[in-house]
Design a protein around this motif. Structure first.
Motif: not given
Length: 190
Positions: A49-51, A127-131, A153-157
């Motif tokens: 997780x990143x904030x 990008x840092x979390x794998x895309x 709920x999977x987001x790529x952008x």
């Protein structure tokens, strides 16, 4: 601040139930359930997780009526009309409006939001979390709005995340009513 990641939700109804048993729900209790509060201690047992801090202007934008996406945002998972089961006419109209080309969205020219720095930071974090990421505010995920992203709920952008958050009642609850029922918070203040 608000972040994206995984957390536990706390509904205001629980505060009412606790008060009935002689316990007062306090803002500190709600804050302790927020993702940034518990994630450091449970990091080893949680998804990466990143904030990303959200500005007051962006929060205000999320709470505005309608779904007008910021300039230059791309959406990778937007639902196309007819690809999901829609029961109500209003939902069908909303999907058609979301799928319309940008210049055809009512109100897009006037008051078009611009959050380039935040959107860039979100895209860098994805990008840092794998895309691909699963977005979440401090307490809730916008899982009620997956109709807007083809059922996922999977987001790529960053655009996918903005679309989910703008379309979500759960996100609106986190932003406006997280502290409802707290004994130490004035009514109507969040």
């Amino acid at each position: 601040g608000l972040g994206f990641g995984l957390s536990l939700g706390l509904a205001s109804a629980k505060g009412a139930a606790m008060a009935a048993f002689g316990y007062a729900l306090l803002a500190d209790h709600v804050d302790a359930c927020a993702l940034p509060s518990w994630y450091p201690a449970l990091r080893r047992h949680s998804p990466a997780t990143r904030f990303v801090a959200l500005s007051d202007a962006f929060v205000d934008y999320l709470l505005e009526d309608g779904v007008v996406l910021p300039r230059g945002v791309s959406v990778s998972t937007m639902a196309e009309p007819g690809t999901i089961d829609v029961d109500e006419e209003d939902d069908a109209w909303a999907l058609e409006e979301l799928a319309a080309p940008r210049e055809e969205v009512p109100g897009a020219a006037a008051g078009d939001p611009d959050f380039k720095g935040l959107l860039r930071k979100i895209d860098e974090t994805i990008a840092a979390l794998g895309g691909a990421v699963f977005p979440k505010l401090n307490w809730s995920a916008p899982r009620d709005a997956v109709w807007a992203t083809a059922g996922a709920a999977k987001c790529g952008t960053a655009g996918d995340i903005v679309l989910l958050l703008k379309s979500s009642e759960f996100a609106a609850h986190d932003l406006e009513h997280a502290y409802d029922g707290c004994a130490d918070v004035a009514a109507g203040w969040s």
